[in-house]
Write an enzyme that holds these catalytic residues in place. Structure first.
Site, PDB file in Angstrom:
ATOM      1  N   LYS A  79     103.043 -11.671  88.252  1.00 26.40           N
ATOM      2  CA  LYS A  79     102.163 -10.301  88.728  1.00 26.40           C
ATOM      3  C   LYS A  79     100.879 -10.377  87.984  1.00 26.40           C
ATOM      4  O   LYS A  79     100.748 -11.021  86.760  1.00 26.40           O
ATOM      5  CB  LYS A  79     102.959  -9.239  88.524  1.00 26.40           C
ATOM      6  N   ARG A 181     111.864   4.354  85.218  1.00 27.92           N
ATOM      7  CA  ARG A 181     110.461   3.976  85.733  1.00 27.92           C
ATOM      8  C   ARG A 181     110.655   3.646  87.363  1.00 27.92           C
ATOM      9  O   ARG A 181     110.103   4.590  88.226  1.00 27.92           O
ATOM     10  CB  ARG A 181     110.053   2.568  84.984  1.00 27.92           C
ATOM     11  N   TYR A 316      73.991  -2.396  69.287  1.00 22.57           N
ATOM     12  CA  TYR A 316      73.782  -0.931  69.536  1.00 22.57           C
ATOM     13  C   TYR A 316      74.213  -0.119  68.489  1.00 22.57           C
ATOM     14  O   TYR A 316      75.408  -0.496  67.881  1.00 22.57           O
ATOM     15  CB  TYR A 316      74.789  -0.726  70.844  1.00 22.57           C
ATOM     16  N   MET A 364      78.438  -5.425  76.820  1.00 21.50           N
ATOM     17  CA  MET A 364      78.900  -5.676  78.071  1.00 21.50           C
ATOM     18  C   MET A 364      79.068  -7.250  78.396  1.00 21.50           C
ATOM     19  O   MET A 364      80.177  -7.861  78.861  1.00 21.50           O
ATOM     20  CB  MET A 364      78.242  -5.107  79.144  1.00 21.50           C
TER      21      MET A 364
HETATM   22  C1  LIG Z   1     110.517  -5.990  86.564  1.00 21.31           C
HETATM   23  C2  LIG Z   1     110.020  -6.818  85.552  1.00 21.31           C
HETATM   24  N1  LIG Z   1     110.811  -8.105  85.041  1.00 21.31           N
HETATM   25  C3  LIG Z   1     110.333  -8.995  84.410  1.00 21.31           C
HETATM   26  C4  LIG Z   1     109.148  -8.690  83.650  1.00 21.31           C
HETATM   27  C5  LIG Z   1     108.599  -9.763  82.684  1.00 21.31           C
HETATM   28  O1  LIG Z   1     108.539  -9.317  81.508  1.00 21.31           O
HETATM   29  P1  LIG Z   1     108.099 -10.065  80.448  1.00 21.31           P
HETATM   30  O2  LIG Z   1     106.593 -10.621  80.606  1.00 21.31           O
HETATM   31  O3  LIG Z   1     108.509  -9.286  79.130  1.00 21.31           O
HETATM   32  O4  LIG Z   1     108.857 -11.405  80.119  1.00 21.31           O
HETATM   33  C6  LIG Z   1     108.264  -7.610  83.955  1.00 21.31           C
HETATM   34  C7  LIG Z   1     107.155  -7.419  83.210  1.00 21.31           C
HETATM   35  O5  LIG Z   1     106.592  -6.467  82.942  1.00 21.31           O
HETATM   36  C8  LIG Z   1     108.730  -6.890  84.953  1.00 21.31           C
HETATM   37  O6  LIG Z   1     108.102  -5.590  85.208  1.00 21.31           O
END
Ligand SMILES: Cc1ncc(COP(=O)(O)O)c(C=O)c1O
Length: 429
Positions: A79, A181, A316, A364
């Site tokens: 992700k 969550r 700055y 920046m």
């Molecule tokens: C649902 C879920 N699984 C697995 C992971 C992987 O976590 P990590 O990066 O701590 O291994 C995440 C990351 O936050 C997650 O949200």
């Protein structure tokens, strides 16, 4: 070590916000190496990525690609653009290295990987499919496995199967076992599993949860989550459901809790070479954590150098004042690139193999560094903001853990903050 352009997706240009499908997919334009005029870049070491996959495989007892009963698969978490490392290239590397599957948070992220030609199973963990769950159709077309946690979503998937006259549509069901969550409440487990077992057109191929405290030295919260998850797995089996993949473990869980491994583990941060443990890990875990190799290195070059006199001020707000005559180097990387402004007068970089302090306010696009104690520092010298540098004065590093500590955050945020303005260059050892 060769530095190359990132492997490019075969179709679909990056950038723009074309609305060629039902779902509007955001495709932010990343800076591409070919456009890079500034010397600021993130180097992504794909050899280290493969190495970390092997470390995680060994940690969970995998010895080869084949699936064997009792040995969990690795499902890498990609992700947020693979934690800032560039999802298409990371996915291609892991797929070729034999990873079992990939996980993303957003539907858009899954579609991006399919557009890049990735064929391994992809799990969409965020569980959000837009108004009226219309994105489920998009997921289906992209051969993405949706994560669901609500009866309405299961019914929407079943409707889709009916409307399309499709075979059972696969999904993973997520339960909240202590993170509070995302995921169905354990109190709804009976009702939801009952619905799943009676609903035509859907197939619960996975059952999952997420661990809240697997990196903690206190094991009890994790053990409590695991007990709860096991009871849900038993309840599912009692209803005749047979999910092929039960999974709960992030990097810390996969490494530290054998009982959390089930059929698959979902490491993110460990694959990128960062230990998930803040506290020093136990003797048993330490060799695994210390075998991980950071995948991202962020570097730039000195583009301006000046001598400031005793008492002169820099940047700055004139927050830094020279004590005696000092040499100040200017580097073209700032907070818009993901170098936090909170590192002003606190952070370090590496020049010629030696650490030098950031002085004045990070702006920046530019940062100023005191290189008085770096003999020979000159225009064009490489400056490392994250990672290791070997130079004529030795070898030194700045780690994401160190930056995170200074900023009061975690390494996850440090690597995902490197902005898309910084081109990613992929290195193949
Ligand atoms: C649902 C879920 N699984 C697995 C992971 C992987 O976590 P990590 O990066 O701590 O291994 C995440 C990351 O936050 C997650 O949200």
């Amino acid at each position: 070590m060769a530095v190359s352009s990132p492997p490019q997706p075969p179709s679909r240009p990056e950038g723009g916000d074309e609305d060629d499908d039902n779902v509007r997919v955001l495709r932010p334009r990343r800076a591409a190496p070919a456009d890079a005029i500034r010397p600021t870049r993130a180097e992504i070491n794909l050899g280290h990525l493969r190495h970390n996959l092997r470390v995680m495989e060994r940690a969970v007892g995998r010895t080869g690609r084949a699936s064997s009963p009792g040995i969990p698969e690795i499902w890498g978490v990609l992700k947020a653009d693979a934690y800032g490392h560039g999802a298409p290239a990371v996915a291609r590397t892991l797929e070729r290295a034999g990873i079992g599957g990939l996980c993303v948070a957003l539907l858009e992220e899954g579609l991006e990987l399919r557009a890049a030609g990735i064929t391994v199973p992809i799990l969409v963990m965020g569980g959000y499919y837009g108004p009226h769950h219309r994105g489920l159709e998009e997921a289906l077309e992209g051969r993405l496995t949706p994560v669901l946690y609500h009866a309405e979503q299961i019914e929407a998937l079943a409707r889709l199967a009916r409307d399309r006259d499709a075979g059972p549509l696969a999904f993973h069901l997520k339960f909240d076992t202590g993170m509070a969550r995302l995921g169905a409440s354990r109190h709804a487990a009976d009702e939801l599993l009952g619905l799943v077992s009676h609903t035509q057109g859907v197939a619960m191929t996975g059952l999952m949860s997420h661990l809240a405290c697997a990196d903690s030295s206190d094991a009890e919260p994790t053990l409590a989550q695991l007990r709860l998850f096991e009871s849900i797995v038993r309840a599912a089996k009692a209803r005749g459901l047979a999910p092929r993949h039960c999974h709960v473990a992030n990097s810390a869980g996969a490494i530290a809790f054998a009982a959390s491994r089930f059929d698959a583990v979902r490491p993110g941060i460990a694959l990128y070479g960062v230990s998930p443990f803040e506290a020093p890990p136990t003797e048993q875990i330490e060799p695994i954590a210390s075998d991980l190799r950071p995948v991202m290195r962020v570097r730039s070059e000195i583009v301006a150098l000046r001598t400031v006199a005793d008492g002169e001020r820099v940047g700055y707000g004139h927050t830094w004042r020279a004590e005696g005559e000092r040499r100040i180097a200017t580097i073209p990387m700032g907070y818009a690139d993901g170098l936090s402004r909170a590192l002003s007068n606190r952070g370090h970089v590496v020049v010629r193999g030696r650490r030098a302090p950031i002085v004045g306010i990070v702006s920046m696009d530019l940062t100023t560094v005191d290189v008085t104690d770096i003999p020979g520092a000159a225009l064009g010298d490489e400056v490392v903001f994250l990672g290791t540098q070997d130079g004529p004065l030795g070898s030194a590093q700045v780690t994401s853990e160190e930056i995170a500590k200074l900023l009061g955050t975690i390494p996850w945020e440090v690597v995902t903050s490197i902005s898309r303005r910084v081109p990613r260059f992929y290195r193949e050892p």
